[in-house]
Motif scaffolding. Sequence first.
Motif, PDB file in Angstrom:
ATOM      1  N   MET A 122       0.985  -1.344  -0.129  1.00 36.68           N
ATOM      2  CA  MET A 122       0.032  -0.206   0.000  1.00 36.68           C
ATOM      3  C   MET A 122       0.927   1.482  -0.068  1.00 36.68           C
ATOM      4  N   ASN A 123       0.196   2.359  -0.474  1.00 35.45           N
ATOM      5  CA  ASN A 123       1.105   3.604  -0.440  1.00 35.45           C
ATOM      6  C   ASN A 123      -0.107   4.570   0.111  1.00 35.45           C
ATOM      7  N   HIS A 124       0.280   5.223   1.192  1.00 34.16           N
ATOM      8  CA  HIS A 124      -0.839   6.366   1.517  1.00 34.16           C
ATOM      9  C   HIS A 124       0.148   7.734   1.312  1.00 34.16           C
ATOM     10  N   GLY A 125       1.072   7.781   0.600  1.00 35.52           N
ATOM     11  CA  GLY A 125       1.826   9.019   0.406  1.00 35.52           C
ATOM     12  C   GLY A 125       3.123   9.067   0.752  1.00 35.52           C
ATOM     13  N   ALA A 126       3.768   9.003   2.069  1.00 32.74           N
ATOM     14  CA  ALA A 126       5.056   8.974   2.523  1.00 32.74           C
ATOM     15  C   ALA A 126       5.811   8.039   2.050  1.00 32.74           C
ATOM     16  N   THR A 127       5.533   6.697   1.902  1.00 34.02           N
ATOM     17  CA  THR A 127       6.148   5.596   1.685  1.00 34.02           C
ATOM     18  C   THR A 127       5.311   4.406   1.440  1.00 34.02           C
ATOM     19  N   ASP A 128       5.899   3.292   0.677  1.00 28.12           N
ATOM     20  CA  ASP A 128       5.096   2.198   0.522  1.00 28.12           C
ATOM     21  C   ASP A 128       5.070   1.451   1.967  1.00 28.12           C
ATOM     22  N   LEU A 129       4.011   0.650   2.154  1.00 25.39           N
ATOM     23  CA  LEU A 129       3.831  -0.131   3.351  1.00 25.39           C
ATOM     24  C   LEU A 129       3.499  -1.793   3.000  1.00 25.39           C
ATOM     25  N   LEU A 130       4.191  -2.661   3.442  1.00 33.81           N
ATOM     26  CA  LEU A 130       3.942  -3.996   3.253  1.00 33.81           C
ATOM     27  C   LEU A 130       3.056  -4.467   4.185  1.00 33.81           C
ATOM     28  N   GLU A 131       1.834  -5.059   3.879  1.00 35.25           N
ATOM     29  CA  GLU A 131       1.023  -5.562   4.871  1.00 35.25           C
ATOM     30  C   GLU A 131       1.408  -6.939   4.969  1.00 35.25           C
ATOM     31  N   VAL A 132       1.760  -7.513   6.313  1.00 31.75           N
ATOM     32  CA  VAL A 132       2.273  -8.574   6.477  1.00 31.75           C
ATOM     33  C   VAL A 132       1.239  -9.490   7.550  1.00 31.75           C
ATOM     34  N   HIS A 133       0.767 -10.704   6.772  1.00 28.36           N
ATOM     35  CA  HIS A 133       0.131 -11.575   7.565  1.00 28.36           C
ATOM     36  C   HIS A 133       0.805 -12.502   8.336  1.00 28.36           C
ATOM     37  N   ALA A 134       0.762 -12.508   9.439  1.00 24.70           N
ATOM     38  CA  ALA A 134       1.548 -13.310  10.365  1.00 24.70           C
ATOM     39  C   ALA A 134       0.630 -14.472  11.096  1.00 24.70           C
ATOM     40  N   PRO A 135       0.863 -15.708  10.903  1.00 22.08           N
ATOM     41  CA  PRO A 135       0.190 -16.666  11.440  1.00 22.08           C
ATOM     42  C   PRO A 135      -0.118 -16.628  13.100  1.00 22.08           C
ATOM     43  N   GLY A 136      -1.389 -16.795  13.349  1.00 22.65           N
ATOM     44  CA  GLY A 136      -1.620 -16.534  14.939  1.00 22.65           C
ATOM     45  C   GLY A 136      -1.979 -15.186  15.243  1.00 22.65           C
ATOM     46  N   ARG A 137      -2.040 -14.193  14.405  1.00 19.21           N
ATOM     47  CA  ARG A 137      -2.383 -12.897  14.796  1.00 19.21           C
ATOM     48  C   ARG A 137      -3.622 -12.572  14.146  1.00 19.21           C
ATOM     49  N   ARG A 138      -4.436 -11.787  14.550  1.00 16.54           N
ATOM     50  CA  ARG A 138      -5.540 -11.477  14.346  1.00 16.54           C
ATOM     51  C   ARG A 138      -5.609 -10.194  13.337  1.00 16.54           C
ATOM     52  N   ALA A 139      -4.701  -9.210  13.427  1.00 21.58           N
ATOM     53  CA  ALA A 139      -4.538  -8.306  12.528  1.00 21.58           C
ATOM     54  C   ALA A 139      -3.258  -8.263  11.759  1.00 21.58           C
ATOM     55  N   THR A 140      -3.150  -7.613  10.748  1.00 21.66           N
ATOM     56  CA  THR A 140      -1.926  -7.797   9.832  1.00 21.66           C
ATOM     57  C   THR A 140      -1.234  -6.630  10.135  1.00 21.66           C
ATOM     58  N   VAL A 141       0.017  -6.670  10.102  1.00 20.68           N
ATOM     59  CA  VAL A 141       1.051  -5.566  10.382  1.00 20.68           C
ATOM     60  C   VAL A 141       1.450  -4.935   9.192  1.00 20.68           C
ATOM     61  N   LEU A 142       1.825  -3.495   9.394  1.00 20.76           N
ATOM     62  CA  LEU A 142       2.084  -2.869   8.373  1.00 20.76           C
ATOM     63  C   LEU A 142       3.509  -2.337   8.568  1.00 20.76           C
ATOM     64  N   LEU A 143       4.443  -2.864   7.753  1.00 16.79           N
ATOM     65  CA  LEU A 143       5.698  -2.812   7.689  1.00 16.79           C
ATOM     66  C   LEU A 143       6.272  -1.883   6.781  1.00 16.79           C
ATOM     67  N   PRO A 144       6.691  -0.639   7.247  1.00 13.82           N
ATOM     68  CA  PRO A 144       7.330   0.485   6.192  1.00 13.82           C
ATOM     69  C   PRO A 144       8.388  -0.371   5.166  1.00 13.82           C
ATOM     70  N   PHE A 145       8.423   0.113   4.187  1.00 12.73           N
ATOM     71  CA  PHE A 145       9.177  -0.658   2.998  1.00 12.73           C
ATOM     72  C   PHE A 145      10.179   0.410   2.737  1.00 12.73           C
ATOM     73  N   THR A 146      11.059   0.373   3.512  1.00 11.72           N
ATOM     74  CA  THR A 146      12.359   1.078   3.615  1.00 11.72           C
ATOM     75  C   THR A 146      13.691   0.517   3.557  1.00 11.72           C
ATOM     76  N   LEU A 147      14.660   1.117   3.265  1.00 15.58           N
ATOM     77  CA  LEU A 147      15.776   0.166   3.376  1.00 15.58           C
ATOM     78  C   LEU A 147      16.165  -0.087   4.854  1.00 15.58           C
ATOM     79  N   GLU A 148      15.981   0.898   5.496  1.00 18.76           N
ATOM     80  CA  GLU A 148      16.183   0.650   7.077  1.00 18.76           C
ATOM     81  C   GLU A 148      15.416  -0.616   7.793  1.00 18.76           C
ATOM     82  N   ALA A 149      14.085  -0.600   7.221  1.00 17.92           N
ATOM     83  CA  ALA A 149      13.195  -1.834   7.934  1.00 17.92           C
ATOM     84  C   ALA A 149      13.104  -2.943   6.969  1.00 17.92           C
TER      85      ALA A 149
END
Length: 172
Positions: A122-149
């Motif tokens: 997803m991209n909401h302006g500043a940077t791309d975000l990776l929506e990560v689905h993790a087994p056992g979690r109710r909600a997905t996690v939004l991980l910034p798609f930056t070189l640092e992360a």
Amino acid sequence: MSGDDRVVVGAIAGAFGVRGEVRLKSFCAEAEAIADYAPLTTQDGGRSFDVTLTGNAANGLTARLSGIDTKEQADALKGVQLYAPRDRLPSLPDDEFYHADLIGLEVMDTGGQSLGHVRAVMNHGATDLLEVHAPGRRATVLLPFTLEAVPTVDLAAGRLVADPPEGLFDDE
């Protein structure tokens, strides 16, 4: 042509006017380049369209698609994603990726533990975000798609290495 040989380059946002023109959302770095990759196909490959850009509209372009002559036909295509063959698209620099290539990759932390899989980009302006689905979690996690992360993306291995901000993947 299999789905892996194609990349989504845009989507139809609905009719524009009454003569079959459509409002077109381009996912290309240069919006107008979408017409260069035509003919574009639907996800199932069942329909193919030549694209003639006719102008600009709010949040997109206006275009004529071959075989679409009425407002009703254009309205029926609202929400349809348009695909181009990968070999028609420009090759990317080493540090850039097509969203379609990131979806489905396994997300590993720097210690080699699996954090989940990329479900969407997803991209909401500043940077791309990776929506990560993790087994056992109710909600997905939004991980910034930056070189640092996300210091490493290995498409050949089907994974990326993440160094997420502190607490991002902690238990709920």
